[in-house]
Design an enzyme around this catalytic site. Structure first.
Site, mmCIF file in Angstrom:
data_model
loop_
_atom_site.group_PDB
_atom_site.id
_atom_site.type_symbol
_atom_site.label_atom_id
_atom_site.label_comp_id
_atom_site.label_asym_id
_atom_site.label_seq_id
_atom_site.Cartn_x
_atom_site.Cartn_y
_atom_site.Cartn_z
ATOM 1 N N PRO A 115 0.826 -1.216 0.000
ATOM 2 C CA PRO A 115 0.000 0.000 0.000
ATOM 3 C C PRO A 115 0.855 1.259 0.000
ATOM 4 C CG PRO A 115 -0.899 -1.604 1.515
ATOM 5 C CD PRO A 115 0.396 -2.185 1.009
ATOM 6 N N CYS A 116 0.447 2.217 -0.842
ATOM 7 C CA CYS A 116 1.314 3.371 -1.117
ATOM 8 C C CYS A 116 0.815 4.667 -0.485
ATOM 9 C CB CYS A 116 1.460 3.564 -2.623
ATOM 10 S SG CYS A 116 -0.105 3.866 -3.472
ATOM 11 N N GLN A 117 -0.263 4.633 0.290
ATOM 12 C CA GLN A 117 -0.824 5.884 0.809
ATOM 13 C C GLN A 117 0.188 6.661 1.652
ATOM 14 O OE1 GLN A 117 -2.281 2.952 0.781
ATOM 15 N NE2 GLN A 117 -4.468 3.087 0.335
ATOM 16 N N TYR A 119 3.230 7.051 1.120
ATOM 17 C CA TYR A 119 4.222 7.725 0.282
ATOM 18 C C TYR A 119 3.597 8.706 -0.701
ATOM 19 C CZ TYR A 119 6.471 3.375 1.791
ATOM 20 O OH TYR A 119 6.924 2.310 2.533
#
Length: 408
Positions: A115-117, A119
């Site tokens: 999950p990239c939230q 960054y």
């Protein structure tokens, strides 16, 4: 070559690798709806290989239920989807399930995008602490544990470009060090999905790692693929208005064109999930103004330029591009998971339809084939699409990796 897909989402990476004849041994994903989508895609491939696609088509036409569809699929096929959050607590259980699935097989590749939230630019903008305390900053450590356990020859790790600068670059430095300590050389590039034939400007960091004793290097990609414009991509889809949907056989308005022949799988004739969300009159008035401004003046209408009676937010100094139209004669801007919340950032270019994108249109922009079905609600489908790696991008990465490995 045999693959495990971590943080799999709806399976964009899996789909691309599968199209290059890799074998997906397991998908690990926590979201229930995405797991249902993965199982349905496993059902599709099993039935296709058995020359029983008529059963899958019956499901899409709602002649049978999902439970009935799955009843035709061997349990070991559906069990490839491991529905679990990856955490310190769950990893032993996930390892056990994967071990049961693979038996004596060895894993050639691990792929996935944590999950990239933590960054993302939007995530940092909303968090007063700039996501520094978000535990998702460290999900890469779980990924590395799978590398240590299964020792694949190669891995592919996908994320937003913000991963390079998170915490002044400390996160990315730690990622590379952890991967090196696990026994891998690492390279990375910022790649744009549009260079891989995807009708969307979508920049992502693609990290590729390989065992230190493998004579491999970060591949050079063929970036000469020309993606179709949105006009061409949507050419065969029937017109609908806000709140409407259309599905079934023989619904396409033209047979095909060169750009969409792959998406339609050349002989596919069942349209699904051409579903437009409903909008209130105020939203539809704004949508019309946004598209008119672009069509007449080539201008992106800002929120603070809207008539006062159409504004719903007091703050008209930030997020001025709150409403944005997809343009017909170029590519789309990045499809993100927020499309599941509202369609204001993805207004259809045809002012006569005056709506936001349908599920199928968003899926096409992400390069999912039309026979790919996203399970559960409209919002769940949009979220899965926005979070996905474009399969066409994944396919090219898979192709080049396979080509380079065969040289050694």
């Amino acid at each position: 070559m045999k693959v495990i897909d971590l943080f799999a989402g709806a399976g964009g990476l899996s789909e691309g690798f599968r199209q290059e004849n890799y074998e997906i041994l397991a998908h690990v994903e926590m979201d229930k709806s995405a797991c249902n989508t993965l199982r349905t895609r496993e059902a599709y491939y099993y039935l296709k290989n058995q020359n029983l696609l008529n059963i899958y088509k019956d499901y899409l036409l709602q002649n049978i239920t999902r439970k009935e569809l799955y009843s035709f699929i061997p349990k070991e096929i559906l069990d490839k989807v491991i529905e679990a959050e990856i955490s310190n607590k769950t990893i032993p259980m996930i390892f056990k399930k994967i071990d049961e699935l693979i038996g004596e097989e060895t894993i050639d590749l691990v792929v996935g995008g944590p999950p990239c939230q933590a960054y993302s630019t939007a995530g940092k903008a909303r968090d007063p602490n700039k996501m520094k305390d978000d535990p998702r900053n460290y999900f890469y450590r779980y990924y590395v544990r799978f590398l240590k356990k299964y020792q694949p020859k190669i891995f592919v790790f996908e994320n937003v470009r913000g991963i390079l600068t998170a915490q002044e670059g400390k996160v990315f430095k730690n990622i590379k060090r952890n991967m090196s300590n696990a026994g891998y050389k690492v390279g990375y590039r910022i790649l744009n999905a549009s260079d891989f034939g995807v009708s969307q400007f979508r920049e992502r960091v693609i990290i590729i790692g390989w065992k230190k004793d493998l004579p491999f290097k970060y591949p050079e990609f063929n970036l000469e693929l020309v993606p179709p414009t949105i006009r061409t991509l949507f050419e065969d889809l029937p017109r609908i208005n806000a709140g409407e949907s259309l599905s079934g056989e023989n619904q396409y308005v033209i047979d095909t064109n060169e750009a969409i022949s792959g998406i339609r799988q050349r002989n596919w004739n069942i349209l699904t999930q051409h579903i437009a969300r409903p909008n209130n009159d105020k939203d539809l008035t704004i949508y019309r103004l946004v598209v008119e401004a672009w069509n007449n003046e080539n201008k992106a209408l800002k929120y603070n330029e809207l008539p006062q009676d159409l504004k719903t937010h007091k703050n008209d100094e930030i997020f001025l591009d709150r409403y944005k139209n997809v343009k017909y004669d170029t590519l789309s801007h990045t499809i993100v998971a927020h499309i599941s919340k509202d369609g204001h950032y993805y207004i259809h270019p045809d002012i006569k339809q005056n709506r936001s994108l349908t599920v199928r249109e968003a899926a096409r922009i992400q390069s999912f084939p039309d026979d790919f079905y996203f399970e559960d609600s409209r919002s769940a489908a949009f979220k899965q699409i926005g979070n996905a790696v474009p399969p066409l991008m994944a396919k090219e990465i898979a192709h080049i990796i396979k080509e380079n490995i065969q040289r050694y």
